[in-house]
Design a protein around this motif. Structure first.
Motif, PDB file in Angstrom:
ATOM      1  N   HIS A  39      33.889  39.973  32.992  1.00  0.00           N
ATOM      2  CA  HIS A  39      34.851  41.009  33.388  1.00  0.00           C
ATOM      3  C   HIS A  39      35.354  40.808  34.818  1.00  0.00           C
ATOM      4  CE1 HIS A  39      34.265  43.191  29.708  1.00  0.00           C
ATOM      5  NE2 HIS A  39      32.969  43.369  29.935  1.00  0.00           N
ATOM      6  N   ARG A  51      39.119  41.259  35.396  1.00  0.00           N
ATOM      7  CA  ARG A  51      39.600  42.645  35.350  1.00  0.00           C
ATOM      8  C   ARG A  51      39.350  43.353  36.687  1.00  0.00           C
ATOM      9  NH1 ARG A  51      37.370  41.808  30.144  1.00  0.00           N
ATOM     10  NH2 ARG A  51      38.928  42.090  28.480  1.00  0.00           N
ATOM     11  N   TRP A  58      41.813  41.979  39.251  1.00  0.00           N
ATOM     12  CA  TRP A  58      43.159  42.545  39.125  1.00  0.00           C
ATOM     13  C   TRP A  58      43.199  43.991  39.615  1.00  0.00           C
ATOM     14  CZ3 TRP A  58      47.132  39.828  39.280  1.00  0.00           C
ATOM     15  CH2 TRP A  58      47.248  38.613  38.602  1.00  0.00           C
ATOM     16  N   THR A 117      41.552  34.592  35.401  1.00  0.00           N
ATOM     17  CA  THR A 117      42.258  34.871  34.146  1.00  0.00           C
ATOM     18  C   THR A 117      42.558  33.587  33.390  1.00  0.00           C
ATOM     19  OG1 THR A 117      43.270  36.810  35.181  1.00  0.00           O
ATOM     20  CG2 THR A 117      44.289  36.006  33.157  1.00  0.00           C
TER      21      THR A 117
END
Length: 381
Positions: free
Chosen positions: A12, A15, A18, A211
């Motif tokens: 994760h 995430r 971001w 990513t």
């Protein structure tokens, strides 16, 4: 590890990265709002505001606090400064989390990150009790731990860039502290702006690398050189913009554009306008430079803006010739034209707050575009 291979990170991680990048953009834009609305010294103590974790609601609430003798309380400004501090603190916690996740497989990695954070944390109460030098030394010690770790670690798990980002965040906290202590000293204000955008750039790069959405092009290496050149020019222009803002030189040419006070090249004083250090104990709110010095700063900003705009439009044209990059080319060209338009409107309309803040946001979006392409471009295997 291949420079373009996918890093081995917590599932994760991207995430969180971001989320941190989005929050960093909010901090930058809200920070511009605080600075441009002259609220930067509305809380004369740090990290509290007149001794409160939030902010006082009325002037009578601060009468007994020592900070009230430094600066009169202004409710409509104090909340802006303190909200900005809370947003920045939240961002700092996210970056700390990213650093811990990235360093978790390194020998003593988590211990080093926590030690650096603990040193900084111990410095905060010292600063609040007037021990400014001791607080700064503890923060510098924390910085040294992070920088030493970053030099040893590779980027296979993004540990290096995460540690560097945390180091930048800590330095940002120091700059925020010095902004208050040194009464909006221009070099500190400009450094604070650059630090915020550096944090944003590092987080965007880290988020894209985690990513792993590459753009594969045969001429990726040549394009990356173009992009890095654009980043260097953009960094220079952002620094000049910060210097304009910190020295209150945005309207030094009056409402004239492209001329300045009715002349194509008015009297300027570059040597005085670009003195970086002027000592401490001076209140820089409103600026201390004479007209010729401020005009020199404004003219430098305009000249570099022309060079940057031409370069980035040429880069956009270069991207337009590659079918898979046409969307990015259009986005880059629109951002450049938008920034130029906002800059002109700032002058012609006497620096309206929404347009001035949008100009700062536009710089961040240009940075996002260039960093995104640098992070994603790669040659075919």
């Amino acid at each position: 590890m291949n420079a373009y291979s996918r890093p081995s990170v917590y599932r994760h991680f991207h995430r969180i990265a971001w989320l941190a990048a989005g929050l960093a953009l909010c901090v930058i834009v809200f920070g511009a709002f605080v600075r441009l609305s002259n609220a930067g010294l509305s809380c004369p103590d740090w990290p509290t505001c007149y001794g409160r974790a939030a902010w006082p609601s009325a002037a009578q609430d601060v009468n007994d606090h020592a900070a009230s003798a430094i600066r009169p309380f202004e409710t409509h400004k104090a909340w802006r400064e303190q909200v900005h501090r809370h947003l920045a603190a939240t961002l700092g916690m996210l970056v700390l989390l990213l650093s811990l996740l990235a360093a978790r497989k390194r020998r003593w990695g988590i211990a080093q990150i926590l030690a650096a954070a603990a040193l900084v944390g111990c410095g905060i109460p010292l600063y609040m009790h007037g021990e400014h030098m001791a607080a700064s030394l503890l923060a510098i010690a924390g910085e040294a731990i992070l920088l030493a770790a970053a030099m040893r670690w590779s980027n296979s798990d993004l540990a290096r860039v995460a540690a560097l980002t945390l180091a930048v965040i800590i330095f940002q906290a120091l700059l925020g502290m010095w902004t208050v202590t040194w009464l909006l000293k221009p070099i500190v204000v400009m450094g604070h702006l650059l630090g915020g955008l550096t944090t944003f750039a590092l987080l965007v790069w880290m988020a894209w690398r985690a990513t792993d959405m590459p753009i594969t092009l045969a001429d990726a290496r040549a394009l990356r050189r173009w992009l890095i050149g654009g980043l260097c020019l953009l960094a220079l222009q952002i620094a000049l913009g910060g210097w304009v803002s910190a020295n209150y030189a945005a309207l030094s040419c009056g409402l004239d554009f492209p001329k300045c006070v009715g002349q194509w090249w008015p009297p300027t004083n570059f040597s005085e306008g670009f003195v970086l250090w002027r000592g401490v104990g001076v209140d820089y709110e409103g600026g201390v430079l004479d007209g010729a010095s401020r005009i020199a700063i404004q003219m430098a900003h305009r000249m570099v803006a022309v060079v940057l705009a031409v370069y980035l439009l040429a880069l956009a044209w270069r991207l337009l010739r590659t079918p898979s990059m046409r969307g990015w080319a259009v986005a880059l060209a629109l951002l450049v034209c938008g920034q130029v338009t906002l800059g002109i409107l700032n002058v012609k309309l006497s620096l309206p707050l929404p347009i001035a803040v949008a100009h700062n946001a536009g710089a961040a979006l240009l940075l996002f575009t260039l960093i995104t392409l640098v992070a994603r471009l790669r040659r075919p295997d």
